[in-house]
Every structure is written in structure tokens, then in C-alpha cells.
Design a protein around this motif. Structure first.
Motif, PDB file in Angstrom:
ATOM      1  N   GLN A  38      -2.000   9.087   2.948  1.00 16.76           N
ATOM      2  CA  GLN A  38      -1.228   8.145   3.747  1.00 16.76           C
ATOM      3  C   GLN A  38      -1.505   8.341   5.236  1.00 16.76           C
ATOM      4  N   ARG A  39      -1.559   7.231   5.961  1.00 16.06           N
ATOM      5  CA  ARG A  39      -1.803   7.327   7.401  1.00 16.06           C
ATOM      6  C   ARG A  39      -0.658   8.049   8.117  1.00 16.06           C
ATOM      7  N   ARG A  67      -6.453   6.864  -1.365  1.00 19.01           N
ATOM      8  CA  ARG A  67      -7.397   6.077  -0.560  1.00 19.01           C
ATOM      9  C   ARG A  67      -8.608   5.640  -1.382  1.00 19.01           C
ATOM     10  N   THR A  75      -2.911   3.245   3.056  1.00 22.39           N
ATOM     11  CA  THR A  75      -4.009   4.053   2.514  1.00 22.39           C
ATOM     12  C   THR A  75      -5.377   3.429   2.786  1.00 22.39           C
ATOM     13  N   ASP A  77      -7.773   0.902   6.054  1.00 29.73           N
ATOM     14  CA  ASP A  77      -7.890   0.535   7.471  1.00 29.73           C
ATOM     15  C   ASP A  77      -7.143  -0.749   7.821  1.00 29.73           C
ATOM     16  N   ASP A 195       3.487   4.123  10.906  1.00 34.72           N
ATOM     17  CA  ASP A 195       2.344   4.190  11.830  1.00 34.72           C
ATOM     18  C   ASP A 195       2.723   4.971  13.089  1.00 34.72           C
TER      19      ASP A 195
END
Length: 232
Positions: A38-39, A67, A75, A77, A195
């Protein structure tokens, strides 16, 4: 004898509240978190802080990489959707931040963990209110998974039925915050943003931030986190 319970702990507001509820109900908590590509991986650090503060028996952090499939803004861009107001969050479609089958994967790991430690109870912080429209947060999904779990495990076959607890399922975010506050939850330890920026500061505009802020506002409480840009 104290009953053991697996608590799925993301480090966010909901799962942290659920951990406090499990403890209040007399369960001996075993926490389970995931580093899944996860980002917002900083949530794992939050989960570790929360688990330590709560004095869980054991905190397992599982590493898996969702990803490899992608399919989510968390997961891949793909940019995380941002809004200026919670009113802009759509309720008629599944958002880009939905991670395919995430709760099914997480609950499967929790099921294995429960069998190993001899727990018959799993706690998960899903809610059917004030959420982003994820299909795996609905009560009918949880009920179906629980039925499957009791067919698929030795414990279930031997009559030691597994129960999936969803204490927040019918609560708004405001009600969740109120419950957690009553139980002494330190929300400054948590992380909810999809984010986050420098040093983990929440963005203030993703769905998760907006719903969290709405919850604190409606509960007449101040969110202890410092936001990069808190909406008016």
C-alpha cells in the motif's frame, strides 16, 4: 478463562477503536496487520504504536504484495482521488481506492492465525455507514464469510465455531469516535490517510481523511492529527 481474539489492526481510526472494544469485552487480543504494498504503508507504523500502547499479547505484521495485481489507487500508480468536501464523495460507485478482495485476503490470514492460537473470535473494523462504498464492508459479506470459515476449518468442523465481530458495522464515524474516546483511545497514534505526505502527515482531502474529519466534527471533538491541508 480469558478468551483469545484476533484483531485486524490497520492502525487507522476504526481498527484502533475495535481493538479497544475487544479489550473492554474481556478478550485477550492478538493483533494482525499487513504490509501489502500500500502507498500508505506508514499505517503499519501506526498499527505498531497502537498495539504496543494497548498491550496486545502478540502483534503479527504479514508481508504480502498486492501490487502484483494492481487494480487500486492504493496499490498502483493511479492517483488517489481528492475532494474539497465530504459531500463530493460519490455513493453510487465503488471508488478507485477499493483494493480487490482485500478483506477476504485479510480475513483468511486472520482465520489461520485464530486456529493456531486457539481463538474462536475475529474482530474487524468494517462499517456499513460513513464509508467509501467498499463491497467487502457490508454485513451480508461478513455473514457469508463467517459461514464459509466454519466450513473450511478444523475448528469449525469440530464444533468450535468461529465468530466474526463487527462492532462498528452500524455506527457512523462520529459514533465510532465517541465510543473510542469513552474507552480512552489515543487517536494521535493512528493514521488514516490514503496518500500521506512528509512524516506521514495526512493530506486532508482523500476519502479517508474527509470521513475521519467529518466524524470528529460531528462528535464535537478535535482530531489530534496535524493535516497538510485541512478542509474548511
Amino acid at each position: 478463562m480469558t478468551r483469545k481474539a484476533i484483531v485486524l489492526l490497520s492502525g487507522g481510526l476504526d481498527s484502533t477503536t475495535v481493538l479497544a472494544i475487544a479489550k473492554e469485552q474481556g478478550f485477550e487480543p492478538y493483533a494482525l496487520s499487513f504490509r501489502y504494498g500500500q502507498r500508505h504503508e506508514i499505517e503499519v507504523e501506526a498499527a505498531q504504536r497502537v498495539a504496543e500502547a494497548a498491550g496486545v499479547v502478540r502483534h503479527v505484521v504479514c508481508n504480502l504484495d498486492l501490487r502484483v495485481f494492481g487494480g487500486s489507487a492504493l496499490t498502483s500508480d493511479v492517483e488517489v482521488p481528492k475532494h474539497d468536501s465530504v459531500d463530493e464523495i460519490g455513493d453510487d460507485e465503488i471508488p478507485l481506492t477499493y483494493v480487490p478482495a482485500r478483506n477476504t485476503v485479510f480475513l483468511s490470514y486472520a482465520l489461520a492465525y485464530a486456529e493456531v492460537v486457539g481463538a474462536s473470535d475475529i474482530f474487524i473494523g468494517v462499517s456499513a455507514l460513513d464509508y467509501s462504498g467498499y463491497p467487502d464492508c457490508r454485513p451480508e459479506y461478513i455473514a457469508a464469510y463467517e459461514r464459509m470459515a466454519n466450513l473450511a476449518t478444523r475448528a469449525g468442523v469440530e464444533g468450535n465455531g468461529l465468530k466474526i465481530h463487527t462492532p462498528l458495522i452500524d455506527l457512523t464515524k462520529a459514533q465510532t469516535v465517541q465510543v473510542g474516546t469513552r474507552l480512552g483511545v489515543d487517536y494521535s497514534l493512528t493514521s488514516s490517510c490514503y496518500d500521506p505526505g512528509d512524516q506521514g502527515r495526512p493530506c486532508g482531502h482523500c476519502d479517508s481523511c474527509l470521513l475521519r474529519l467529518k466524524g470528529f466534527a460531528e462528535a464535537d471533538l478535535k482530531d489530534p492529527l496535524e493535516y497538510q491541508d485541512e478542509p474548511a
